[in-house]
Write an enzyme that holds these catalytic residues in place. Structure first.
Site, PDB file in Angstrom:
ATOM      1  N   GLU A  90      -2.699 -15.100 -16.459  1.00  0.00           N
ATOM      2  CA  GLU A  90      -3.505 -16.212 -17.274  1.00  0.00           C
ATOM      3  C   GLU A  90      -5.102 -15.863 -17.009  1.00  0.00           C
ATOM      4  O   GLU A  90      -5.148 -15.588 -15.643  1.00  0.00           O
ATOM      5  CB  GLU A  90      -3.128 -17.523 -17.187  1.00  0.00           C
ATOM      6  CG  GLU A  90      -1.498 -17.733 -17.838  1.00  0.00           C
ATOM      7  CD  GLU A  90      -0.957 -19.186 -17.882  1.00  0.00           C
ATOM      8  OE1 GLU A  90      -0.795 -19.730 -18.877  1.00  0.00           O
ATOM      9  OE2 GLU A  90      -1.088 -19.379 -16.776  1.00  0.00           O
ATOM     10  N   CYS A 103     -12.244 -17.551 -15.122  1.00  0.00           N
ATOM     11  CA  CYS A 103     -11.352 -17.654 -13.878  1.00  0.00           C
ATOM     12  C   CYS A 103     -10.194 -16.575 -14.033  1.00  0.00           C
ATOM     13  O   CYS A 103      -9.423 -16.390 -14.943  1.00  0.00           O
ATOM     14  CB  CYS A 103     -10.551 -19.117 -14.127  1.00  0.00           C
ATOM     15  SG  CYS A 103      -9.449 -19.271 -12.711  1.00  0.00           S
ATOM     16  N   CYS A 110       2.444 -14.745  -6.963  1.00  0.00           N
ATOM     17  CA  CYS A 110       1.722 -14.587  -5.557  1.00  0.00           C
ATOM     18  C   CYS A 110       2.796 -14.795  -4.239  1.00  0.00           C
ATOM     19  O   CYS A 110       3.499 -15.675  -4.452  1.00  0.00           O
ATOM     20  CB  CYS A 110       0.741 -15.756  -5.497  1.00  0.00           C
ATOM     21  SG  CYS A 110      -0.302 -15.890  -4.004  1.00  0.00           S
ATOM     22  N   CYS A 114       1.963 -21.156  -1.593  1.00  0.00           N
ATOM     23  CA  CYS A 114       1.328 -22.485  -1.362  1.00  0.00           C
ATOM     24  C   CYS A 114       2.407 -23.683  -1.965  1.00  0.00           C
ATOM     25  O   CYS A 114       2.693 -23.267  -3.083  1.00  0.00           O
ATOM     26  CB  CYS A 114       0.070 -22.626  -1.465  1.00  0.00           C
ATOM     27  SG  CYS A 114      -0.952 -21.398  -0.708  1.00  0.00           S
ATOM     28  N   CYS A 117       1.089 -24.875  -5.524  1.00  0.00           N
ATOM     29  CA  CYS A 117       0.457 -24.147  -6.359  1.00  0.00           C
ATOM     30  C   CYS A 117       1.708 -23.518  -7.298  1.00  0.00           C
ATOM     31  O   CYS A 117       2.859 -22.918  -6.860  1.00  0.00           O
ATOM     32  CB  CYS A 117      -0.090 -23.121  -5.818  1.00  0.00           C
ATOM     33  SG  CYS A 117      -0.700 -21.552  -6.858  1.00  0.00           S
ATOM     34  N   GLY A 166      -2.666 -15.423  -8.198  1.00  0.00           N
ATOM     35  CA  GLY A 166      -2.755 -14.420  -7.126  1.00  0.00           C
ATOM     36  C   GLY A 166      -3.766 -14.516  -6.041  1.00  0.00           C
ATOM     37  O   GLY A 166      -4.754 -15.302  -6.200  1.00  0.00           O
ATOM     38  N   GLU A 167      -3.490 -13.723  -4.790  1.00  0.00           N
ATOM     39  CA  GLU A 167      -4.222 -14.032  -3.927  1.00  0.00           C
ATOM     40  C   GLU A 167      -5.140 -12.487  -3.922  1.00  0.00           C
ATOM     41  O   GLU A 167      -4.699 -11.458  -3.546  1.00  0.00           O
ATOM     42  CB  GLU A 167      -3.375 -13.937  -2.504  1.00  0.00           C
ATOM     43  CG  GLU A 167      -4.145 -13.561  -1.200  1.00  0.00           C
ATOM     44  CD  GLU A 167      -5.512 -14.337  -1.104  1.00  0.00           C
ATOM     45  OE1 GLU A 167      -5.357 -15.771  -1.238  1.00  0.00           O
ATOM     46  OE2 GLU A 167      -6.648 -14.027  -0.859  1.00  0.00           O
ATOM     47  N   SER A 198     -11.870 -16.205  -4.321  1.00  0.00           N
ATOM     48  CA  SER A 198     -11.369 -17.380  -3.520  1.00  0.00           C
ATOM     49  C   SER A 198     -10.233 -16.997  -2.601  1.00  0.00           C
ATOM     50  O   SER A 198      -9.260 -16.105  -3.199  1.00  0.00           O
ATOM     51  CB  SER A 198     -10.959 -18.483  -4.481  1.00  0.00           C
ATOM     52  OG  SER A 198     -10.118 -19.429  -3.988  1.00  0.00           O
ATOM     53  N   SER A 220      -9.457 -21.514   0.410  1.00  0.00           N
ATOM     54  CA  SER A 220      -8.856 -22.560   0.449  1.00  0.00           C
ATOM     55  C   SER A 220      -8.225 -23.202   1.681  1.00  0.00           C
ATOM     56  O   SER A 220      -7.323 -22.833   2.411  1.00  0.00           O
ATOM     57  CB  SER A 220      -7.538 -22.235  -0.540  1.00  0.00           C
ATOM     58  OG  SER A 220      -8.175 -21.549  -1.678  1.00  0.00           O
ATOM     59  N   LEU A 221      -8.764 -24.372   2.165  1.00  0.00           N
ATOM     60  CA  LEU A 221      -8.554 -24.903   3.308  1.00  0.00           C
ATOM     61  C   LEU A 221      -7.263 -26.078   3.348  1.00  0.00           C
ATOM     62  O   LEU A 221      -6.192 -25.593   4.005  1.00  0.00           O
ATOM     63  CB  LEU A 221      -9.788 -25.610   3.603  1.00  0.00           C
ATOM     64  CG  LEU A 221      -9.882 -25.913   5.192  1.00  0.00           C
ATOM     65  CD1 LEU A 221      -9.605 -24.621   5.941  1.00  0.00           C
ATOM     66  CD2 LEU A 221     -10.979 -26.745   5.566  1.00  0.00           C
ATOM     67  N   HIS A 222      -7.298 -26.732   2.642  1.00  0.00           N
ATOM     68  CA  HIS A 222      -6.282 -27.717   2.222  1.00  0.00           C
ATOM     69  C   HIS A 222      -5.609 -28.735   3.350  1.00  0.00           C
ATOM     70  O   HIS A 222      -4.748 -29.748   3.227  1.00  0.00           O
ATOM     71  CB  HIS A 222      -5.128 -27.323   1.504  1.00  0.00           C
ATOM     72  CG  HIS A 222      -5.406 -26.354   0.323  1.00  0.00           C
ATOM     73  ND1 HIS A 222      -6.401 -26.949  -0.657  1.00  0.00           N
ATOM     74  CD2 HIS A 222      -5.429 -25.011  -0.307  1.00  0.00           C
ATOM     75  CE1 HIS A 222      -6.622 -25.952  -1.670  1.00  0.00           C
ATOM     76  NE2 HIS A 222      -6.029 -24.734  -0.985  1.00  0.00           N
ATOM     77  N   ASN A 297      -3.347 -30.905  -9.190  1.00  0.00           N
ATOM     78  CA  ASN A 297      -2.714 -30.876 -10.925  1.00  0.00           C
ATOM     79  C   ASN A 297      -1.368 -30.414 -10.723  1.00  0.00           C
ATOM     80  O   ASN A 297      -0.919 -29.416 -10.342  1.00  0.00           O
ATOM     81  CB  ASN A 297      -3.542 -29.530 -11.420  1.00  0.00           C
ATOM     82  CG  ASN A 297      -5.039 -29.650 -11.711  1.00  0.00           C
ATOM     83  OD1 ASN A 297      -5.669 -30.738 -12.006  1.00  0.00           O
ATOM     84  ND2 ASN A 297      -6.007 -28.843 -11.182  1.00  0.00           N
ATOM     85  N   CYS A 340      -6.690 -25.734 -12.016  1.00  0.00           N
ATOM     86  CA  CYS A 340      -6.396 -24.629 -11.101  1.00  0.00           C
ATOM     87  C   CYS A 340      -4.832 -25.305 -10.382  1.00  0.00           C
ATOM     88  O   CYS A 340      -4.278 -26.068 -10.630  1.00  0.00           O
ATOM     89  CB  CYS A 340      -7.118 -25.360  -9.726  1.00  0.00           C
ATOM     90  SG  CYS A 340      -8.788 -24.606  -9.420  1.00  0.00           S
TER      91      CYS A 340
HETATM   92  N1  SAH Z   1      -5.126 -17.304  -4.141  1.00  0.00           N
HETATM   93  C1  SAH Z   1      -6.504 -17.853  -4.105  1.00  0.00           C
HETATM   94  C2  SAH Z   1      -7.006 -17.880  -5.477  1.00  0.00           C
HETATM   95  C3  SAH Z   1      -6.104 -18.563  -6.517  1.00  0.00           C
HETATM   96  S1  SAH Z   1      -6.021 -20.370  -6.566  1.00  0.00           S
HETATM   97  C4  SAH Z   1      -6.420 -19.010  -3.452  1.00  0.00           C
HETATM   98  O1  SAH Z   1      -5.529 -19.625  -2.960  1.00  0.00           O
HETATM   99  O2  SAH Z   1      -7.584 -19.469  -2.854  1.00  0.00           O
HETATM  100  C5  SAH Z   1      -7.432 -20.947  -6.738  1.00  0.00           C
HETATM  101  C6  SAH Z   1      -7.631 -22.425  -6.174  1.00  0.00           C
HETATM  102  O3  SAH Z   1      -6.771 -23.482  -6.954  1.00  0.00           O
HETATM  103  C7  SAH Z   1      -7.243 -22.418  -4.825  1.00  0.00           C
HETATM  104  O4  SAH Z   1      -8.085 -23.241  -3.994  1.00  0.00           O
HETATM  105  C8  SAH Z   1      -5.897 -23.089  -4.871  1.00  0.00           C
HETATM  106  O5  SAH Z   1      -5.468 -23.629  -3.550  1.00  0.00           O
HETATM  107  C9  SAH Z   1      -6.008 -24.144  -5.858  1.00  0.00           C
HETATM  108  N2  SAH Z   1      -4.997 -24.859  -6.295  1.00  0.00           N
HETATM  109  C10 SAH Z   1      -3.459 -24.153  -6.337  1.00  0.00           C
HETATM  110  N3  SAH Z   1      -2.839 -25.033  -6.978  1.00  0.00           N
HETATM  111  C11 SAH Z   1      -3.387 -26.148  -7.121  1.00  0.00           C
HETATM  112  C12 SAH Z   1      -3.001 -27.349  -7.844  1.00  0.00           C
HETATM  113  N4  SAH Z   1      -1.801 -27.568  -8.281  1.00  0.00           N
HETATM  114  N5  SAH Z   1      -3.858 -28.398  -7.990  1.00  0.00           N
HETATM  115  C13 SAH Z   1      -5.066 -28.140  -7.728  1.00  0.00           C
HETATM  116  N6  SAH Z   1      -5.450 -26.781  -7.004  1.00  0.00           N
HETATM  117  C14 SAH Z   1      -4.544 -25.812  -6.698  1.00  0.00           C
HETATM  118 FE1  SF4 Z   2      -1.497 -17.916  -3.986  1.00  0.00          FE
HETATM  119 FE2  SF4 Z   2      -3.753 -19.323  -4.116  1.00  0.00          FE
HETATM  120 FE3  SF4 Z   2      -1.505 -20.129  -5.367  1.00  0.00          FE
HETATM  121 FE4  SF4 Z   2      -1.639 -20.034  -2.471  1.00  0.00          FE
HETATM  122  S1  SF4 Z   2      -2.933 -21.248  -3.815  1.00  0.00           S
HETATM  123  S2  SF4 Z   2       0.145 -19.459  -3.803  1.00  0.00           S
HETATM  124  S3  SF4 Z   2      -2.796 -18.280  -2.325  1.00  0.00           S
HETATM  125  S4  SF4 Z   2      -2.599 -18.384  -5.813  1.00  0.00           S
END
Ligand code: SAH
Ligand code: SF4
Length: 372
Positions: A90, A103, A110, A114, A117, A166-167, A198, A220-222, A297, A340
């Site tokens: 997408e 985006c 991926c 995470c 995600c 994806g990463e 990212s 992406s810290l979290h 989300n 996201c």
């Molecule tokens: N793989 C890379 C880029 C794609 S994800 C990464 O992880 O950075 C893009 C962003 O969306 C990242 O910051 C990710 O942590 C965030 N993200 C993933 N799932 C999410 C969700 N369900 N709600 C909000 N942000 C999310």
């Molecule tokens: Fe992959 Fe980024 Fe999603 Fe983590 S947040 S699973 S690194 S796409």
């Protein structure tokens, strides 16, 4: 058949020279493809007929085929592209007053997995090629230009964020030529500060990106500590926070902006306590950065909940009081699951998806594209 979208300009130059052509022919060809969006080589009128024929015999612009397109009531557009073998990715266009952000996806699925995600939950299928990454921009840019009736030279996409599926740093060799094409003045001419990679924190590749193609970096810290981050972002077990932050510090010396963006997805009861904010302050002290809080989300399989609006505000306030520049990301396109972490790209169950889409199209939330 060679895909012309697979080459950055240096690559295309090498290819043209191999064909016995002068290097400047590559620039002409590159401009036809990326600046003008022309796929049909026979239309490239300033190339000699013999050259056009030579190209047509071996190479073509291979675009991605569109499975579906959805337009949100806020103007966000989401495309689902077929990448073969039941996989799809997408791409999301987010229009704002002063810019248009695309985006872009880097992988089908991926491997980082995470917890929060949706892409991570579907597992890893495969890396996209450079051509498949660039094809998302190529399609969106030229499609939008036509629809919006933009005058020659005006761009629809002014910013690219590698924040789709994806990463990106786990698909490094395909990513770098794609970034170079985005930056190239004969390509999309985006400045380094308007292209953002990212990453979940692939430390060695952050170090390489700094040398090979320094663009804006978002990490992406979290979580503010290794125990929680190991759980939420499993790649942390390999590259823990200490190493990650060192790599970020080093990146600043090459970065086109004088800060790193940290993304922090706000998960109710998981990483959103005052204590987490205080730990973040300790962690990020002295590092030039911005913190972007993303309201989670939700998607059904995650079992997680979004932090309340008040909680996000309070959390942001603690950080701001400690002089950490903190913003809260507006969620865009949530009526079409374009926000996201909601990108799933799943076409395995097409019937269901089609039914869902039909329902969504009928609902008042989804408006038809309006010509501006
Ligand atoms: N793989 C890379 C880029 C794609 S994800 C990464 O992880 O950075 C893009 C962003 O969306 C990242 O910051 C990710 O942590 C965030 N993200 C993933 N799932 C999410 C969700 N369900 N709600 C909000 N942000 C999310
Ligand atoms: Fe992959 Fe980024 Fe999603 Fe983590 S947040 S699973 S690194 S796409």
């Amino acid at each position: 058949m060679i895909n012309l979208l697979d080459f950055d300009r240096d690559g295309l130059t090498r290819w043209c020279v191999e064909q016995g052509e002068k290097p400047f022919r590559a620039t002409q060809l590159f401009r036809w493809v990326h600046q003008r969006g022309v796929a049909d080589v026979s239309q490239m009128s300033d190339l000699a007929k013999s050259l056009r024929q030579k190209i047509e015999g071996q190479a073509a612009v291979t675009a991605l085929s569109v499975i579906s397109e959805q337009v949100s009531r806020d103007g966000t557009v989401k495309w689902l592209f077929d990448v073969g073998a039941g996989n799809a990715v997408e791409t999301v266009f987010i229009p704002e007053d002063d810019r248009g952000t695309l985006c872009v996806s880097s992988q089908a699925g991926c491997a980082v997995a995470c917890r929060f995600c949706s892409t991570g939950h579907q597992g890893f299928s495969r890396n996209l090629s450079t051509g498949e990454i660039v094809a998302q921009l190529w399609y969106a840019e030229h499609q939008l230009r036509r629809r919006l009736g933009l005058p020659e030279g005006e761009r629809a996409v002014t910013n690219v964020v590698m924040m789709g599926m994806g990463e990106p740093l786990q698909n490094y060799s395909a990513l770098v030529p794609a970034l170079r094409t985005m930056l190239d003045d004969h390509g999309y001419g985006l400045s380094r500060r308007r292209v953002t990679v990212s990453t979940s924190g692939v430390v060695p590749m952050i170090e390489r990106l700094m040398v090979d193609c320094p663009v804006a970096l978002a990490v992406s810290l979290h979580a503010p500590d290794d125990v929680l981050r190991d759980h939420l972002v499993p790649i942390n077990r390999k590259y823990p926070l200490g190493e990650l932050l060192e790599a970020c510090k080093a990146y600043l010396s090459a970065a086109p902006r004088d800060f790193i963006t940290f993304e922090y997805c706000m998960l109710d009861g998981v990483n959103d306590h005052d204590q987490h904010a205080k730990e973040l302050i300790r962690l990020l002290k002295g590092l030039h950065c911005k913190l972007n809080l993303i309201p989670f989300n939700p998607f059904p399989e995650s079992g997680l909940k979004r932090s309340s609006v008040t909680r996000v505000k309070e959390f942001a306030q603690i950080l701001q009081d400690a002089d950490i520049v903190t913003t809260v990301r507006k969620t865009r396109g949530d009526d079409i699951a374009a926000a996201c972490g909601q990108l799933a790209g799943d076409v395995i169950d097409r019937t269901n998806r089609n039914q869902r889409q039909e329902r969504a199209m009928r609902s008042e939330h989804v408006v038809q594209w309006q010509e501006r």
